[in-house]
Design an enzyme around this catalytic site. Structure first.
Site, short mmCIF file in Angstrom:
data_model
loop_
_atom_site.label_atom_id
_atom_site.label_comp_id
_atom_site.label_asym_id
_atom_site.label_seq_id
_atom_site.Cartn_x
_atom_site.Cartn_y
_atom_site.Cartn_z
N GLY A 135 1.00 -1.37 0.20
CA GLY A 135 -0.05 0.15 -0.11
C GLY A 135 0.75 1.06 0.49
O GLY A 135 1.61 0.80 0.72
N ARG A 146 1.24 -5.64 -4.54
CA ARG A 146 0.92 -6.20 -3.77
C ARG A 146 1.45 -8.48 -4.39
O ARG A 146 1.11 -9.16 -3.45
CB ARG A 146 -0.61 -6.65 -3.42
CG ARG A 146 -0.78 -5.69 -2.85
CD ARG A 146 -2.28 -5.58 -1.70
NE ARG A 146 -2.08 -4.01 -0.65
CZ ARG A 146 -1.68 -3.49 0.14
NH1 ARG A 146 -0.72 -4.34 0.64
NH2 ARG A 146 -2.12 -2.07 0.77
N ASP A 197 5.50 -8.38 5.84
CA ASP A 197 5.64 -8.93 4.19
C ASP A 197 6.81 -8.49 3.19
O ASP A 197 7.83 -9.63 3.17
CB ASP A 197 4.22 -9.01 4.18
CG ASP A 197 3.19 -9.86 4.91
OD1 ASP A 197 3.67 -10.45 5.39
OD2 ASP A 197 1.89 -10.04 4.38
N LYS A 199 8.34 1.33 5.29
CA LYS A 199 7.17 1.53 5.06
C LYS A 199 6.36 1.29 5.86
O LYS A 199 5.66 -0.66 5.36
CB LYS A 199 7.01 1.27 3.34
CG LYS A 199 6.09 2.07 2.93
CD LYS A 199 5.56 1.19 1.98
CE LYS A 199 5.04 -0.39 3.06
NZ LYS A 199 3.64 -0.79 0.94
N THR A 200 5.09 1.79 5.53
CA THR A 200 3.46 1.67 6.06
C THR A 200 2.37 2.24 6.69
O THR A 200 3.43 2.87 8.30
CB THR A 200 2.98 0.02 6.89
OG1 THR A 200 1.85 -0.24 6.56
CG2 THR A 200 3.69 -0.43 7.55
N ASP A 228 0.53 1.94 8.42
CA ASP A 228 -0.37 1.37 9.45
C ASP A 228 0.03 1.15 10.62
O ASP A 228 0.11 0.87 12.06
CB ASP A 228 -0.55 0.02 9.21
CG ASP A 228 -1.39 -0.42 7.48
OD1 ASP A 228 -2.41 1.01 7.72
OD2 ASP A 228 -2.07 -1.91 7.82
P1 FBP Z 1 0.75 -2.07 3.76
O1 FBP Z 1 0.52 -2.92 5.17
O2 FBP Z 1 1.20 -2.79 2.19
O3 FBP Z 1 1.46 -1.25 3.67
O4 FBP Z 1 -0.46 -1.25 3.12
C1 FBP Z 1 -1.82 -0.93 4.21
C2 FBP Z 1 -2.85 -0.25 4.18
O5 FBP Z 1 -3.23 0.78 3.41
C3 FBP Z 1 -4.17 -1.19 5.27
O6 FBP Z 1 -3.92 0.48 6.40
C4 FBP Z 1 -5.14 -1.10 4.63
O7 FBP Z 1 -5.85 -2.03 4.81
C5 FBP Z 1 -4.59 -1.43 2.48
O8 FBP Z 1 -3.42 -1.28 2.87
C6 FBP Z 1 -5.89 -1.44 1.83
O9 FBP Z 1 -5.06 -1.51 0.41
P2 FBP Z 1 -5.50 -1.68 -0.31
O10 FBP Z 1 -6.45 -0.63 -1.09
O11 FBP Z 1 -4.77 -2.29 -1.56
O12 FBP Z 1 -7.43 -2.55 -0.49
#
Ligand code: FBP
Length: 553
Positions: free
Chosen positions: A84, A148, A179, A205-206, A208
């Site tokens: 993300g 992803r 991951d 990165k994230t 979250d």
């Molecule tokens: P990452 O862990 O890959 O950084 O993604 C975070 C995130 O923004 C989460 O908060 C959210 O649940 C998810 O990605 C949503 O991803 P997508 O837009 O691909 O459905």
């Protein structure tokens, strides 16, 4: 014709991200101080056996160079963005680019397109100054895109090695979450075992905020995203307190951990903020959660306040024990009967089918849900057939159930207020925002540090910049062995080595601070209005870090 950009973007292009002194002053090569050999956070002997070539590496710290550096050769390096979006990704790439060019002006940086699949399919571009300059200090991942695709199979690793050989690339930087960095660790080990001549370095990165530990103080993007959400929450609180007629239920992104909800609560002081980890720890039922919220609504109503704000973490549903069980049963049921299920003519038949198969306990939990949510649970499935939990509109679920309960209470005379609710979901609003000064500096430093790790010939490391509550001059740049962050976890029925995800610690200081104040915030209107991110102005306004990191450190 040159592209039109906003006045703010134009001004931000000129912003020079701050670097730790040790990086800012270096010449062609860095002085890398090596610590003692390290161990993984758990399961040491098993992790060691799985990563014989990269286990036990020392922690590396870059120090200010003494005297002249020996010149280093030019490097050809590849980079991907994985998972993300998170504010600051472009600055990681800019820092990496500048760092490599500082090592040797003839160094080259390749960006693989669309995330990990760009690496296996060899879809790439080569950066130059003009390209990088267009993206400095901007949000988003559009510079090369992200994806992803999981990079975890040996055939994929072989393809990566082959594609890098074709381009003459000898080092890869993988910018991703837990991951993706787990996969970076596996790729580093594989390359070392095969003597492939390819170094692998990760970057944390994230938005979250769940890729952190003693050594990685924060993942990038969390700072900016939570500042954007907190601004919006503050604005809504001010509206609620002005109009005095709505309850706002705001779901906040964060697939699993509730760090975002907690940080926003600390910044804005809402009337209710749910923390999924607490729900799981206390084994709270959905009914209890509803009762808790409705009780706050009732108490405020008795003070004449029929308004308020509730924060809901995105991952909540999966932390409620009975819902977790329901989702697991549903996943198994749909996986085992997918063809038959898809052949059913309408929602009613589908609902009838699953109800006939559930265990009595799950059937009760399922039928307690509003019909719309029952339908969502059956409709939104990922390519593996699993329920897409993040697509469930938990905020609407809570509104409906609180409304029902308040009706009951009205009937029995224990509640006399008015309940009119509005729902919101904040996620995409913040994921690609222009990075705050903190994220702009932090990301640039992470990228620069990654170039230094490559310059030092290191592999199997994640770029680390620490001491983040101090001013950037005093940040400590270095590398943490990826194996050090690994443990074994059960995934899809197998024990797998993975980087440990950091959930909200209920014994941690940020949660304690929240828990100590939440009862007061529920009833008084102690709303805080953080306002928009400030890029220019006094440092105490522009360079503040998150409450989480300030309280933690
Ligand atoms: P990452 O862990 O890959 O950084 O993604 C975070 C995130 O923004 C989460 O908060 C959210 O649940 C998810 O990605 C949503 O991803 P997508 O837009 O691909 O459905």
């Amino acid at each position: 014709m040159s592209k039109m950009i906003s006045p703010l973007q134009e001004a931000r292009t000129a912003y020079k991200p701050k670097l730790p002194l040790a990086l800012a002053t270096h010449g062609s090569a860095m002085k890398a101080a090596m610590g003692e050999p390290t161990e993984s956070v758990a399961d040491q002997s098993k992790i060691k056996a799985l990563f014989p070539n990269t286990y036990g590496l020392p922690v590396v710290t870059f120090e200010e160079p003494v005297g002249e550096d020996a010149p280093l050769p030019a490097f050809k390096v590849g980079v991907i963005l994985s998972g993300g979006q998170a504010p600051g990704g472009h600055n990681v790439i800019a820092g990496l680019y500048d760092g490599l060019r500082r090592i040797n002006a003839a160094s080259e940086l390749y960006g693989f397109l669309g995330g990990p699949s760009g690496l296996t399919d060899n879809k790439h571009i080569r950066f130059d100054d003009a390209f990088i300059d267009d993206y400095r200090n901007t949000g988003g991942f559009d510079i090369i895109g992200s994806g992803r695709t999981k990079l975890e199979k040996e055939e994929q690793f072989d393809k990566v090695i082959e594609n890098c050989k074709i381009l003459g690339i000898t080092a890869l930087v993988i910018i991703g979450g837990d991951d993706s960095n787990t996969n970076a660790c596996m790729l580093a080990e594989y390359c070392a075992k095969k003597e492939a001549g390819l170094l692998v370095v990760g970057c944390p990165k994230t938005i979250d905020g769940d890729l952190k530990n003693e050594w990685i103080e924060a993942s990038f993007g969390f700072d900016t995203a939570t500042k954007v959400y907190s601004e919006l929450i503050g604005n809504i609180q001010r509206d609620a307190n002005s109009a005095k007629k709505y309850w706002h239920f705001i779901k906040l992104m964060g697939r699993s951990a509730s760090h975002i909800a907690l940080e926003c609560a600390l910044k804005t002081h809402p009337n209710v903020a749910l923390i999924s980890e607490e729900v799981a720890e206390k084994k709270m039922t959905l009914r209890q959660i509803i009762e808790n919220i409705a009780t706050v609504v009732k108490k405020r109503a008795s003070d004449g306040k029929n308004f308020g704000v509730v924060l809901v973490p995105e991952g909540l549903i999966e932390f409620v024990p009975e819902m977790k069980k329901l989702i697991a049963e549903l996943n198994d049921l749909l996986a085992a009967n997918s063809e038959f299920f898809d052949s059913l003519a309408n929602d009613d038949e589908k609902l009838q089918f699953v109800n006939s198969k559930f265990t009595p306990e799950t059937s009760k939990a399922f039928s307690s849900l509003p019909l719309g949510i029952q339908r969502q649970l059956l409709a939104d499935r990922d390519p593996h057939g699993n329920v897409q939990v993040s697509r469930i509109e938990t905020e609407k679920l809570l509104i409906e159930m609180v409304e029902e309960l308040l009706k009951e209470w009205k009937g029995s005379g224990e509640y006399k207020g008015k309940f009119s609710a509005v729902n919101h979901f904040f996620g995409y609003e913040g994921r690609c925002a222009a990075p705050s000064n903190f994220d702009a500096d932090y990301c640039y430093s992470l990228g620069y540090t990654a170039s230094s790790l490559i310059g030092a010939g290191l592999t199997g490391y994640i770029s680390s910049v620490r001491n983040l509550t101090k001013s950037a001059n005093w940040w400590i740049a270095g590398g943490i062995p990826l194996t050090m962050m690994m443990n074994l976890e059960h995934r899809h029925g197998k024990e797998k080595p993975v980087i440990r995800k950091a959930l909200v610690e209920l014994k941690g200081k940020p949660f304690h601070k929240f828990a100590a104040h939440r009862d007061a915030w529920a009833l008084t209107d102690d709303y805080q209005y953080p306002g928009p991110i400030q890029y220019f102005g006094p440092t105490e306004v522009c360079d503040i870090t998150t409450d989480t990191i300030q309280i933690e450190r």
